[in-house]
Enzyme design. Structure first.
Site, mmCIF file in Angstrom:
data_model
loop_
_atom_site.group_PDB
_atom_site.id
_atom_site.type_symbol
_atom_site.label_atom_id
_atom_site.label_comp_id
_atom_site.label_asym_id
_atom_site.label_seq_id
_atom_site.Cartn_x
_atom_site.Cartn_y
_atom_site.Cartn_z
ATOM 1 N N HIS A 16 3.911 17.490 16.364
ATOM 2 C CA HIS A 16 5.715 17.621 15.996
ATOM 3 C C HIS A 16 6.527 16.078 16.461
ATOM 4 C CE1 HIS A 16 9.848 18.110 15.673
ATOM 5 N NE2 HIS A 16 9.740 18.812 15.575
ATOM 6 N N ASP B 216 7.850 26.039 12.800
ATOM 7 C CA ASP B 216 7.036 25.355 11.355
ATOM 8 C C ASP B 216 6.040 26.540 10.622
ATOM 9 O OD1 ASP B 216 9.158 24.156 9.836
ATOM 10 O OD2 ASP B 216 7.793 21.919 11.001
#
Length: 428
Positions: free
Chosen positions: A307, A364
């Site tokens: 991330h 995600d």
């Protein structure tokens, strides 16, 4: 530590105050920089070192893997609160008591009917239109059916605008899905909870009853909570900067939807499933693709791992991983795409290359798996992200307007041509 910073420009030293947040974040306040230096500005592409505002909504520490809404840890909120409680917390600053929550839900349900003329706008889109484009357009269109601008100094007007968008937005999300699937449009069921009603509006078939699965309700509730706000990201910053021109709430949120659409932001969970599909089409050899991901000369990128903000395990991923396992187990799904996802996850968690670099599966990765398991088309994933992010956008817009922040107007460093004379067209 000194409460001032010194910047030297052309031999001249200038002092600027330091601003310290409640979590001891320190920033240099340079709002007088241009004035005292005769026009010098800073340049910070992507604003990665620039604070655009002071905010009391969300605290994020990517190094330590911390995410808090209004001081409450994301872990505790996901375990103990429901999405509507979290929405209230973000927007109004405190968790609601039962009476406040009941009134909030009742007022939202009272605003959950969308003008029938909006269906005509939806009908004009082909089924092939991307759902995010449809959702952005429908949200913007709500402005035409609610033309009165919001007086931000009126608590009643602000409250009414907030419950109006919270009531109508899930309908637009459900209609976007049903348009894609060729199903008749539905206004939902006022007897249901907020998240339960979303599921029914999306999935009810016209010729049968819809049975709500507690596991699916719980998973969607958690997903929406985890996506509800994330500090000054691309779409949230867009909502604030559009709103800073005193654009209305619906218009500002429509702009946020468009910003979220990009594959580097909200489209990341869609990119995960597209990657998994590509691996499946190539034979499903996950070890091959893990090797490609480690090869610096290979253009392949492993989507859904690591991330840009979190330099540790994404705290949201830890929470949703167990929900993903529950959903797949409850639905009894046999899907080669999901088998590939599980294989990638296990290999990454046990591979020194990924562990040392802290390239763990992120939110995600798991949200895409859950949405696919629920039967949500891949191109609808970002729409679901927008549904969760709605309370965050509202709270950020509201905070910005109530603080009477100035209109956003970034500076630039001009690198074009210097002054030159105009040349008549016959001499060019």
């Amino acid at each position: 530590m000194s409460n001032k910073a010194t910047i030297e420009v052309n031999g001249q030293k200038h002092e600027f105050p330091l601003v310290t947040g409640t979590e001891n974040e320190v920033a240099i306040d340079i709002k007088t920089l241009r004035g005292v230096t005769g026009g010098v500005t800073t340049i910070d592409p992507g604003y990665k070192n620039t604070g655009s505002c002071e905010s009391g909504i969300t605290f994020l520490d990517g190094e330590k893997g911390i995410l808090r809404y209004r001081g409450y840890s994301i872990e505790e909120l996901a375990e103990k609160a429901d999405f509507l409680e979290v929405a209230y917390l973000l927007i109004f600053g405190e968790l609601p008591n039962q009476d406040e929550l009941d009134k909030f839900h009742s007022d939202i349900k009272a605003q959950s009917i969308v003008d029938e003329d909006v269906k005509k706008i939806l009908d004009a889109f082909p089924k092939s239109a991307h759902p995010m484009g449809v959702l952005a357009s429908l949200t913007s269109a709500l402005t035409a059916f609610n033309p009165t601008s919001v007086n931000v100094d009126s608590e009643d007007e602000m409250y009414n605008a907030i419950v109006r968008i919270l009531g109508k937005f899930p309908v637009l999300v459900a209609w976007t899905l049903r348009k894609k699937k060729g199903l008749p449009l539905d206004y939902g069921d006022k007897s249901l909870g907020y998240v339960e009603n979303i599921l029914k509006m999306m999935f009810k078939q016209p010729n049968e009853d819809y049975d709500l699965s507690p596991i699916l309700v719980n998973a969607l509730d958690k997903l929406l909570i985890l996506h509800a706000d994330h500090e000054q990201n691309c779409s949230t910053s867009t909502v604030r900067i559009v709103g800073s021109s005193h654009a209305g709430l619906f218009a500002s949120i429509s702009a946020g939807i468009s910003a979220l659409w990009g594959p580097l932001h909200g489209g990341a969970n869609q990119a995960v499933l597209e990657m998994l599909e590509a691996i499946k089409e190539d034979g499903g050899d996950t070890k091959k693709y893990m090797s490609k991901a480690k090869d610096k000369d290979d253009p392949f990128r492993l989507m859904g791992f690591g991330h840009r903000v979190y330099k540790n395990f994404d705290p949201r991923a830890k929470i949703i991983k167990s929900a993903a396992d529950e959903v797949l187990s409850d639905l009894g799904i046999e899907d080669p795409i999901l088998d590939i996802a599980k294989s990638l996850e296990q290999e990454a968690l046990n591979d020194d290359y990924f562990v040392k670099r802290k390239l763990y599966p992120n939110v995600d990765f798991y949200s895409g798996i859950i949405y696919r398991g629920m039967g949500i088309p891949t191109e609808m994933f970002t729409v679901m992200f927008a549904l969760g992010r709605l309370p965050g956008w509202i709270s950020q817009w509201k905070e910005m307007r109530l603080r009477k922040e100035p209109i956003g107007r970034p500076r630039q460093i001009y690198t074009g041509e210097n002054l030159r004379p105009f040349v008549d067209i016959k001499n060019r």
